[in-house]
Enzyme design. Structure first.
Site, PDB file in Angstrom:
ATOM      1  N   ASP A 194      45.545 -81.343   7.655  1.00 10.69           N
ATOM      2  CA  ASP A 194      46.561 -79.868   7.623  1.00 10.69           C
ATOM      3  C   ASP A 194      47.334 -80.311   8.777  1.00 10.69           C
ATOM      4  O   ASP A 194      48.122 -79.193   8.700  1.00 10.69           O
ATOM      5  CB  ASP A 194      45.560 -78.138   8.277  1.00 10.69           C
ATOM      6  CG  ASP A 194      44.810 -78.380   9.240  1.00 10.69           C
ATOM      7  OD1 ASP A 194      44.527 -79.224   9.315  1.00 10.69           O
ATOM      8  OD2 ASP A 194      45.756 -77.814  10.374  1.00 10.69           O
ATOM      9  N   LYS A 198      47.189 -85.898  22.563  1.00 13.48           N
ATOM     10  CA  LYS A 198      48.285 -86.427  23.064  1.00 13.48           C
ATOM     11  C   LYS A 198      47.815 -87.866  22.914  1.00 13.48           C
ATOM     12  O   LYS A 198      47.382 -88.620  22.932  1.00 13.48           O
ATOM     13  CB  LYS A 198      47.116 -86.642  24.560  1.00 13.48           C
ATOM     14  CG  LYS A 198      47.131 -85.152  25.168  1.00 13.48           C
ATOM     15  CD  LYS A 198      46.014 -84.302  26.682  1.00 13.48           C
ATOM     16  CE  LYS A 198      46.605 -82.540  26.670  1.00 13.48           C
ATOM     17  NZ  LYS A 198      45.871 -82.440  27.559  1.00 13.48           N
ATOM     18  N   GLU A 251      31.220 -89.998   4.558  1.00 21.60           N
ATOM     19  CA  GLU A 251      32.134 -89.383   5.949  1.00 21.60           C
ATOM     20  C   GLU A 251      31.889 -89.811   6.507  1.00 21.60           C
ATOM     21  O   GLU A 251      31.115 -89.083   7.617  1.00 21.60           O
ATOM     22  CB  GLU A 251      31.812 -88.147   5.631  1.00 21.60           C
ATOM     23  CG  GLU A 251      33.336 -87.396   5.740  1.00 21.60           C
ATOM     24  CD  GLU A 251      32.986 -85.332   5.732  1.00 21.60           C
ATOM     25  OE1 GLU A 251      33.938 -84.925   5.881  1.00 21.60           O
ATOM     26  OE2 GLU A 251      32.444 -86.037   5.040  1.00 21.60           O
ATOM     27  N   ASP A 302      39.413 -84.814  13.790  1.00 20.43           N
ATOM     28  CA  ASP A 302      40.391 -84.124  15.283  1.00 20.43           C
ATOM     29  C   ASP A 302      41.686 -84.993  15.245  1.00 20.43           C
ATOM     30  O   ASP A 302      41.775 -86.551  15.513  1.00 20.43           O
ATOM     31  CB  ASP A 302      39.588 -84.587  16.682  1.00 20.43           C
ATOM     32  CG  ASP A 302      38.062 -83.672  15.957  1.00 20.43           C
ATOM     33  OD1 ASP A 302      37.989 -83.122  15.772  1.00 20.43           O
ATOM     34  OD2 ASP A 302      36.495 -84.540  17.208  1.00 20.43           O
ATOM     35  N   THR A 340      35.827 -79.030   1.946  1.00 21.93           N
ATOM     36  CA  THR A 340      35.378 -78.772   3.199  1.00 21.93           C
ATOM     37  C   THR A 340      35.472 -77.641   3.980  1.00 21.93           C
ATOM     38  O   THR A 340      36.289 -77.487   3.215  1.00 21.93           O
ATOM     39  CB  THR A 340      35.980 -80.084   3.946  1.00 21.93           C
ATOM     40  OG1 THR A 340      36.950 -79.715   4.913  1.00 21.93           O
ATOM     41  CG2 THR A 340      36.458 -81.690   3.650  1.00 21.93           C
ATOM     42  N   GLU A 341      34.669 -77.787   4.831  1.00 27.16           N
ATOM     43  CA  GLU A 341      35.010 -76.166   5.503  1.00 27.16           C
ATOM     44  C   GLU A 341      36.076 -76.232   5.604  1.00 27.16           C
ATOM     45  O   GLU A 341      36.558 -74.985   6.329  1.00 27.16           O
ATOM     46  CB  GLU A 341      33.471 -76.513   6.388  1.00 27.16           C
ATOM     47  CG  GLU A 341      32.711 -76.110   6.300  1.00 27.16           C
ATOM     48  CD  GLU A 341      31.415 -76.895   6.013  1.00 27.16           C
ATOM     49  OE1 GLU A 341      31.755 -78.834   5.929  1.00 27.16           O
ATOM     50  OE2 GLU A 341      30.278 -76.755   5.764  1.00 27.16           O
ATOM     51  N   TYR A 342      36.585 -77.145   6.418  1.00 24.61           N
ATOM     52  CA  TYR A 342      37.788 -77.211   7.519  1.00 24.61           C
ATOM     53  C   TYR A 342      39.224 -76.516   6.420  1.00 24.61           C
ATOM     54  O   TYR A 342      39.359 -75.705   6.494  1.00 24.61           O
ATOM     55  CB  TYR A 342      38.334 -78.138   7.861  1.00 24.61           C
ATOM     56  CG  TYR A 342      37.931 -77.948   9.826  1.00 24.61           C
ATOM     57  CD1 TYR A 342      37.113 -78.102  10.217  1.00 24.61           C
ATOM     58  CD2 TYR A 342      38.282 -78.357  10.798  1.00 24.61           C
ATOM     59  CE1 TYR A 342      36.201 -77.596  11.488  1.00 24.61           C
ATOM     60  CE2 TYR A 342      38.103 -77.643  12.004  1.00 24.61           C
ATOM     61  CZ  TYR A 342      36.356 -77.577  11.970  1.00 24.61           C
ATOM     62  OH  TYR A 342      36.544 -77.735  13.561  1.00 24.61           O
ATOM     63  N   GLU A 343      38.812 -77.849   5.422  1.00 18.41           N
ATOM     64  CA  GLU A 343      39.347 -77.117   4.367  1.00 18.41           C
ATOM     65  C   GLU A 343      39.353 -75.996   3.665  1.00 18.41           C
ATOM     66  O   GLU A 343      40.971 -75.475   3.064  1.00 18.41           O
ATOM     67  CB  GLU A 343      39.527 -78.123   3.177  1.00 18.41           C
ATOM     68  CG  GLU A 343      40.371 -78.311   2.093  1.00 18.41           C
ATOM     69  CD  GLU A 343      40.606 -79.550   0.889  1.00 18.41           C
ATOM     70  OE1 GLU A 343      39.495 -80.058   1.063  1.00 18.41           O
ATOM     71  OE2 GLU A 343      40.784 -79.607  -0.302  1.00 18.41           O
TER      72      GLU A 343
HETATM   73  N1  SAM Z   1      34.674 -83.163   7.957  1.00 19.29           N
HETATM   74  C1  SAM Z   1      34.410 -81.937   7.965  1.00 19.29           C
HETATM   75  C2  SAM Z   1      35.567 -80.742   8.077  1.00 19.29           C
HETATM   76  O1  SAM Z   1      36.698 -81.107   6.980  1.00 19.29           O
HETATM   77  O2  SAM Z   1      34.810 -78.971   7.646  1.00 19.29           O
HETATM   78  C3  SAM Z   1      34.720 -81.259   9.806  1.00 19.29           C
HETATM   79  C4  SAM Z   1      36.082 -81.604  10.087  1.00 19.29           C
HETATM   80  S1  SAM Z   1      35.342 -81.438  12.708  1.00 19.29           S
HETATM   81  C5  SAM Z   1      37.857 -81.215  13.034  1.00 19.29           C
HETATM   82  C6  SAM Z   1      35.966 -83.373  13.105  1.00 19.29           C
HETATM   83  C7  SAM Z   1      34.372 -83.863  13.365  1.00 19.29           C
HETATM   84  O3  SAM Z   1      34.784 -85.119  13.262  1.00 19.29           O
HETATM   85  C8  SAM Z   1      33.796 -83.319  14.489  1.00 19.29           C
HETATM   86  O4  SAM Z   1      32.319 -82.434  14.005  1.00 19.29           O
HETATM   87  C9  SAM Z   1      33.492 -84.690  15.232  1.00 19.29           C
HETATM   88  O5  SAM Z   1      32.238 -83.984  16.533  1.00 19.29           O
HETATM   89  C10 SAM Z   1      33.466 -85.856  14.173  1.00 19.29           C
HETATM   90  N2  SAM Z   1      34.079 -86.718  14.937  1.00 19.29           N
HETATM   91  C11 SAM Z   1      35.126 -87.348  15.833  1.00 19.29           C
HETATM   92  N3  SAM Z   1      35.397 -87.726  15.685  1.00 19.29           N
HETATM   93  C12 SAM Z   1      33.608 -88.614  15.629  1.00 19.29           C
HETATM   94  C13 SAM Z   1      33.746 -90.273  15.643  1.00 19.29           C
HETATM   95  N4  SAM Z   1      33.789 -90.994  16.665  1.00 19.29           N
HETATM   96  N5  SAM Z   1      31.998 -90.419  15.855  1.00 19.29           N
HETATM   97  C14 SAM Z   1      31.865 -89.625  14.375  1.00 19.29           C
HETATM   98  N6  SAM Z   1      32.187 -87.971  14.082  1.00 19.29           N
HETATM   99  C15 SAM Z   1      33.737 -87.663  14.941  1.00 19.29           C
END
Ligand code: SAM
Length: 215
Positions: free
Chosen positions: A153, A121, A43, A117, A191-194
């Site tokens: 989402d 932009k 993941e 994320d 997931t947590e965000y889901e």
């Molecule tokens: N997957 C989890 C969830 O669905 O609950 C977390 C979602 S959170 C919005 C996105 C995570 O991806 C963040 O913790 C961020 O630090 C990590 N992330 C973003 N770009 C990344 C990258 N290039 N390499 C590793 N982690 C990354």
């Protein structure tokens, strides 16, 4: 994800038995890390890791690697991991840009991108985990039957991915714009965000895809 520096997070990660240190040295020999040749699923951007730890608990015949670039976020996952009896999961504190230096060709069976994320932009589009640059990294490490599974989402990020994935020479195998009301929900692990977004009534989008070069 809101980021707060946690003092001591780097040190805790550097000494954690659950985190593989110097992962570039394991390229091509992840079977040895796990002590078996089970398929490896990763993941990218695991956050606090609820999804990947649930997967590891339900599928002992698969090996899992949770990847998170921020130590303060990964630390929360490691605290959760300490309470679980699991032999099929490790974690890496790395940027996903480096995945092809860490895994050999075909070493990964499945890549999960969960609530990545959105980087709204245009000038940040290259940071999106479904951008052509990241897809070409995934293509290098995926096995012949390997797939990416992507949930979000964010409609704009989903729309962007519906263009970037085919234009990068990948085939979209399945998709839904409302996962929880679709047959694709079978076996879904939240997931947590889901959990957070679906509690707010937001529909969850999901797609699966594979590189056409493998067919
Ligand atoms: N997957 C989890 C969830 O669905 O609950 C977390 C979602 S959170 C919005 C996105 C995570 O991806 C963040 O913790 C961020 O630090 C990590 N992330 C973003 N770009 C990344 C990258 N290039 N390499 C590793 N982690 C990354």
């Amino acid at each position: 994800m809101r980021l707060r520096h946690i003092p001591g997070a780097e040190e805790a990660i550097a000494s954690s038995p659950y985190v593989v240190q110097e992962p570039k040295k394991k390229k091509g020999c992840w079977d040895q890390v796990f002590g078996n040749s089970h398929p490896i699923e990763i993941e990218v951007g695991m956050g606090k890791g609820r999804f990947i730890m649930e997967q590891a608990l339900s599928h002992p015949e698969t090996n899992y690697i949770g990847i998170e670039r921020y130590s303060s976020v990964l630390l929360k996952g490691l605290q959760k991991r300490a309470h679980l009896d699991l032999e099929n999961i490790y974690f890496l504190c790395i940027d996903a840009r480096d995945l092809a230096d860490i895994f050999g060709p075909g070493e990964v069976s499945r890549i999960y991108l969960n609530f990545s994320d959105p980087w709204p932009k245009d000038r940040h589009a290259k940071r999106r985990l479904t951008s052509p640059a990241f897809l070409s990294v995934y293509e290098k490490i995926l096995s012949p039957q390997g797939q990416v599974e992507f949930k979000t989402d964010n409609q704009d990020l989903f729309d962007y991915s519906l263009e970037s994935i085919p234009s990068s020479g990948w085939e979209i195998l399945s998709l839904t714009r409302d996962l929880h009301k679709s047959p694709m929900v079978l076996g879904n692990v939240m997931t947590e965000y889901e959990m957070k977004f679906s509690a707010l009534g937001k529909p969850i989008c999901k797609l699966t895809a594979r590189p056409l070069s493998r067919i």
